[in-house]
Every structure is written in structure tokens, then in C-alpha cells.
Scaffold this motif. Structure first.
Motif, PDB file in Angstrom:
ATOM      1  N   GLU A 248       0.814  -1.210   0.000  1.00 49.77           N
ATOM      2  CA  GLU A 248       0.000   0.000   0.000  1.00 49.77           C
ATOM      3  C   GLU A 248       0.850   1.265   0.000  1.00 49.77           C
ATOM      4  N   ASN A 249       1.968   1.228   0.706  1.00 44.34           N
ATOM      5  CA  ASN A 249       2.777   2.432   0.879  1.00 44.34           C
ATOM      6  C   ASN A 249       3.738   2.709  -0.273  1.00 44.34           C
ATOM      7  N   LEU A 250       4.305   1.652  -0.866  1.00 45.29           N
ATOM      8  CA  LEU A 250       5.421   1.834  -1.789  1.00 45.29           C
ATOM      9  C   LEU A 250       5.118   2.727  -2.993  1.00 45.29           C
ATOM     10  N   PRO A 251       4.016   2.525  -3.732  1.00 42.80           N
ATOM     11  CA  PRO A 251       3.806   3.377  -4.913  1.00 42.80           C
ATOM     12  C   PRO A 251       3.605   4.843  -4.561  1.00 42.80           C
ATOM     13  N   VAL A 252       2.967   5.119  -3.437  1.00 43.92           N
ATOM     14  CA  VAL A 252       2.770   6.512  -3.018  1.00 43.92           C
ATOM     15  C   VAL A 252       4.107   7.139  -2.628  1.00 43.92           C
ATOM     16  N   LEU A 253       4.910   6.381  -1.899  1.00 46.37           N
ATOM     17  CA  LEU A 253       6.222   6.889  -1.493  1.00 46.37           C
ATOM     18  C   LEU A 253       7.104   7.160  -2.704  1.00 46.37           C
ATOM     19  N   VAL A 254       7.136   6.232  -3.639  1.00 45.90           N
ATOM     20  CA  VAL A 254       7.942   6.422  -4.855  1.00 45.90           C
ATOM     21  C   VAL A 254       7.480   7.662  -5.606  1.00 45.90           C
ATOM     22  N   GLY A 255       6.169   7.851  -5.710  1.00 44.06           N
ATOM     23  CA  GLY A 255       5.648   9.030  -6.396  1.00 44.06           C
ATOM     24  C   GLY A 255       6.090  10.325  -5.749  1.00 44.06           C
ATOM     25  N   ARG A 256       6.072  10.364  -4.425  1.00 43.08           N
ATOM     26  CA  ARG A 256       6.489  11.584  -3.727  1.00 43.08           C
ATOM     27  C   ARG A 256       7.991  11.815  -3.845  1.00 43.08           C
ATOM     28  N   LEU A 257       8.765  10.746  -3.840  1.00 43.37           N
ATOM     29  CA  LEU A 257      10.212  10.898  -4.021  1.00 43.37           C
ATOM     30  C   LEU A 257      10.531  11.432  -5.412  1.00 43.37           C
ATOM     31  N   GLN A 258       9.814  10.950  -6.407  1.00 44.79           N
ATOM     32  CA  GLN A 258      10.062  11.389  -7.774  1.00 44.79           C
ATOM     33  C   GLN A 258       9.674  12.850  -7.992  1.00 44.79           C
ATOM     34  N   GLN A 259       8.823  13.389  -7.133  1.00 42.63           N
ATOM     35  CA  GLN A 259       8.405  14.783  -7.247  1.00 42.63           C
ATOM     36  C   GLN A 259       9.361  15.756  -6.556  1.00 42.63           C
ATOM     37  N   LEU A 260      10.335  15.249  -5.824  1.00 37.74           N
ATOM     38  CA  LEU A 260      11.268  16.136  -5.133  1.00 37.74           C
ATOM     39  C   LEU A 260      12.108  16.917  -6.143  1.00 37.74           C
ATOM     40  N   PRO A 261      12.456  18.157  -5.811  1.00 35.39           N
ATOM     41  CA  PRO A 261      13.257  18.977  -6.728  1.00 35.39           C
ATOM     42  C   PRO A 261      14.742  18.612  -6.678  1.00 35.39           C
ATOM     43  N   LEU A 262      15.018  17.335  -6.916  1.00 39.89           N
ATOM     44  CA  LEU A 262      16.385  16.813  -6.922  1.00 39.89           C
ATOM     45  C   LEU A 262      16.550  16.045  -8.227  1.00 39.89           C
ATOM     46  N   GLU A 263      17.305  16.585  -9.149  1.00 35.92           N
ATOM     47  CA  GLU A 263      17.361  16.042 -10.509  1.00 35.92           C
ATOM     48  C   GLU A 263      18.000  14.664 -10.573  1.00 35.92           C
ATOM     49  N   GLU A 264      19.065  14.450  -9.825  1.00 41.08           N
ATOM     50  CA  GLU A 264      19.790  13.178  -9.923  1.00 41.08           C
ATOM     51  C   GLU A 264      19.434  12.265  -8.755  1.00 41.08           C
ATOM     52  N   LEU A 265      18.142  11.984  -8.577  1.00 43.12           N
ATOM     53  CA  LEU A 265      17.685  11.111  -7.501  1.00 43.12           C
ATOM     54  C   LEU A 265      17.268   9.764  -8.072  1.00 43.12           C
ATOM     55  N   SER A 266      17.799   8.710  -7.482  1.00 43.62           N
ATOM     56  CA  SER A 266      17.399   7.354  -7.847  1.00 43.62           C
ATOM     57  C   SER A 266      16.955   6.613  -6.592  1.00 43.62           C
ATOM     58  N   ILE A 267      16.312   5.474  -6.787  1.00 44.21           N
ATOM     59  CA  ILE A 267      15.760   4.703  -5.673  1.00 44.21           C
ATOM     60  C   ILE A 267      16.203   3.252  -5.807  1.00 44.21           C
ATOM     61  N   LEU A 268      16.637   2.682  -4.689  1.00 47.38           N
ATOM     62  CA  LEU A 268      16.951   1.257  -4.620  1.00 47.38           C
ATOM     63  C   LEU A 268      15.989   0.613  -3.629  1.00 47.38           C
ATOM     64  N   ILE A 269      15.104  -0.246  -4.127  1.00 42.40           N
ATOM     65  CA  ILE A 269      14.156  -0.971  -3.285  1.00 42.40           C
ATOM     66  C   ILE A 269      14.730  -2.349  -2.996  1.00 42.40           C
ATOM     67  N   ILE A 270      14.781  -2.714  -1.722  1.00 44.14           N
ATOM     68  CA  ILE A 270      15.300  -4.026  -1.330  1.00 44.14           C
ATOM     69  C   ILE A 270      14.165  -4.793  -0.664  1.00 44.14           C
ATOM     70  N   ASP A 271      13.628  -5.767  -1.380  1.00 43.78           N
ATOM     71  CA  ASP A 271      12.461  -6.488  -0.873  1.00 43.78           C
ATOM     72  C   ASP A 271      12.833  -7.879  -0.378  1.00 43.78           C
ATOM     73  N   ASP A 272      12.330  -8.212   0.812  1.00 39.85           N
ATOM     74  CA  ASP A 272      12.626  -9.503   1.441  1.00 39.85           C
ATOM     75  C   ASP A 272      11.526 -10.530   1.154  1.00 39.85           C
ATOM     76  N   ASN A 273      11.242 -10.721  -0.141  1.00 36.42           N
ATOM     77  CA  ASN A 273      10.279 -11.738  -0.569  1.00 36.42           C
ATOM     78  C   ASN A 273       8.929 -11.544   0.115  1.00 36.42           C
ATOM     79  N   SER A 274       8.408 -10.334   0.064  1.00 35.32           N
ATOM     80  CA  SER A 274       7.144 -10.000   0.715  1.00 35.32           C
ATOM     81  C   SER A 274       6.008 -10.873   0.198  1.00 35.32           C
TER      82      SER A 274
END
Length: 242
Positions: free
Chosen positions: A14-40
Motif C-alpha cells: 500500500e505504501n510503496l507506490p505513493v512513497l515512490v511518487g512523492r520521491l520522484q516529485q522532489l526537486p532533486l534532478e539526480e535522484l534514484s531509488i533502490l528498493i530491497i524487498d525480502d520476498n514480501s
């Protein structure tokens, strides 16, 4: 400034897509995301893969075989990102207890420091107002307990919202970090302090999660209380490099 955010996940669909969307909206041009999932089991890993396709080139996903713990997730992420040219690395929770917009403030402060910490216990910082008194007291006591035993001046030693310079993480002996639960945050900050790195605390509001189940429980807190003493003994000979 190139910056990568590590987000460990376990049942955060439930949280991940909303969080990713908000991170992508930050005024930081060179921002990337590494998601580490433990076989949820709720499908968070598959959703992470879909988000990586949606935001091509901005998101990468690391899949692990089971619930291996917060500490090992961050260590794996740190090691992976240190093999890339990224300048700064952020660690944060997936449950919105950490507000992603604060990363912009972290980014303003980090050039003058080796590490920036989101702090609940400095002026301007706070805990969720819906928490009962006993929970706030336990959180405050656990942090103070660790600070006193380890002789740390950092006000929020147990918080998990942080930004690191790559050089700081590269200097920390990551293979020697043994903690894997709540105490992981304490161990990382303590080792960085022993090595002489310079900290900056930025006030944050620590919110209660809206979706999913908290990973914190009494056994994790008791483990942290006991293992703090071991940290002091194990790193007593560690000398500053700065």
C-alpha cells in the motif's frame, strides 16, 4: 549532486507506490531509488518491479530470498551503491514514518557534514501525537539509554532516516557491522562517530504508519538494550580517521 534512496520493504504494497511518487516529485534532478524487498508475501516485490519499469532508469530492485532483516538489507544496499558513482545515500522507512520532503533539507546540509540524521529529539522534532504516553516514554528512554552507555552527543541515536556521504560509508567496515534489528541504527552511528565523522541533526516529525503492520516489537527493543553494551566493548579500540 547524485543521490540514491534505499528503501527496505516487507509487506509494503500500500505504501510503496505513493512513497515512490512523492520521491520522484522532489526537486532533486539526480535522484534514484533502490528498493530491497525480502520476498514480501503481499506482492511488494512484484509491485517494485512494475514501478522500476514505470520509472525507467530511476528505480532498481534487489530481491532477497526471505525476511533477512533491516540491517543486512541496508548493508547490501550500501555495498551495491558504493560500486556506483553516487555521491550521497539516503536510508528511510517505507511506511511514511519518515516524510520524503525532508530529504531536500538533508541535501542542503550534507555538503558541510559527513552524515545528516533526521532527529525526533531536538527542537522542532516530534513523535506522532497519537502515540500513547508509554510508547513515547519507551522510545525516549531507549534512545537516552543508548546515548549514555555509548557516550554519544547525537540526540537521536536510534532514528533510521539518514543521509550519508559515500566517502563516509566507504570508510566504515561494513562487513564488521553485525546488528540486524533496531540496534543496527545505533551501531552505524556509533562506528561513524568513533571514526571521527561529523554529524548534523535535522528535526523531523516521526509519524505513525497508516497502512500495514509495524515491524517493531518488545523483543527487538530488548535485543537493542542488551547489545548496546556489546558495541561499546567491541569498538573500544577503534580510532578516528578524520
Amino acid at each position: 549532486m547524485s543521490l540514491s534512496v534505499i528503501i527496505p520493504t516487507y509487506n509494503e504494497k500500500e505504501n510503496l507506490p505513493v512513497l515512490v511518487g512523492r520521491l520522484q516529485q522532489l526537486p532533486l534532478e539526480e535522484l534514484s531509488i533502490l528498493i530491497i524487498d525480502d520476498n514480501s508475501p503481499d506482492g511488494t516485490g512484484e509491485l517494485a518491479d512494475a514501478l522500476a519499469q514505470q520509472y525507467s532508469g530511476k528505480i532498481s530492485v534487489m530481491h532477497r530470498q526471505g525476511k533477512l532483516g533491516l540491517g543486512t538489507a541496508y548493508i547490501a544496499g550500501f555495498k551495491h551503491l558504493l560500486e556506483t558513482p553516487v555521491d550521497y545515500i539516503v536510508q528511510m522507512d517505507a511506511d511514511f514514518s519518515h516524510q520524503p520532503e525532508k530529504i531536500v533539507e538533508f541535501a542542503r546540509e550534507i555538503p558541510a557534514y559527513d552524515m545528516v540524521l533526521g532527529s525526533r529529539y531536538i527542537p522542532g522534532g516530534s513523535l506522532d501525537e497519537t502515540w500513547p504516553f508509554w510508547r513515547k516514554a519507551l522510545s525516549t528512554f531507549g534512545n537516552l539509554y543508548a546515548r549514555i552507555i555509548l557516550g554519544m552527543r547525537v540526540k537521536d541515536l536510534t532514528g533510521g532516516f539518514r543521509m550519508w556521504r559515500r566517502e563516509t560509508l566507504a570508510a566504515i567496515p561494513l562487513d564488521e557491522i553485525r546488528s540486524n534489528g533496531y540496534i543496527f541504527q545505533v551501531e552505524m552511528a556509533y562506528v561513524a562517530s568513533k571514526l571521527g565523522f561529523k554529524f548534523k541533526e535535522v528535526p523531523i516529525y516521526f509519524a505513525e504508519r497508516k497502512f500495514g503492520q509495524s515491524k517493531m516489537n518488545l523483543s527487538i527493543q530488548l535485543e537493542a538494550a542488551i547489545r548496546v553494551w556489546g558495541l561499546r566493548a567491541r569498538y573500544r579500540d577503534l580510532k578516528p580517521i578524520k
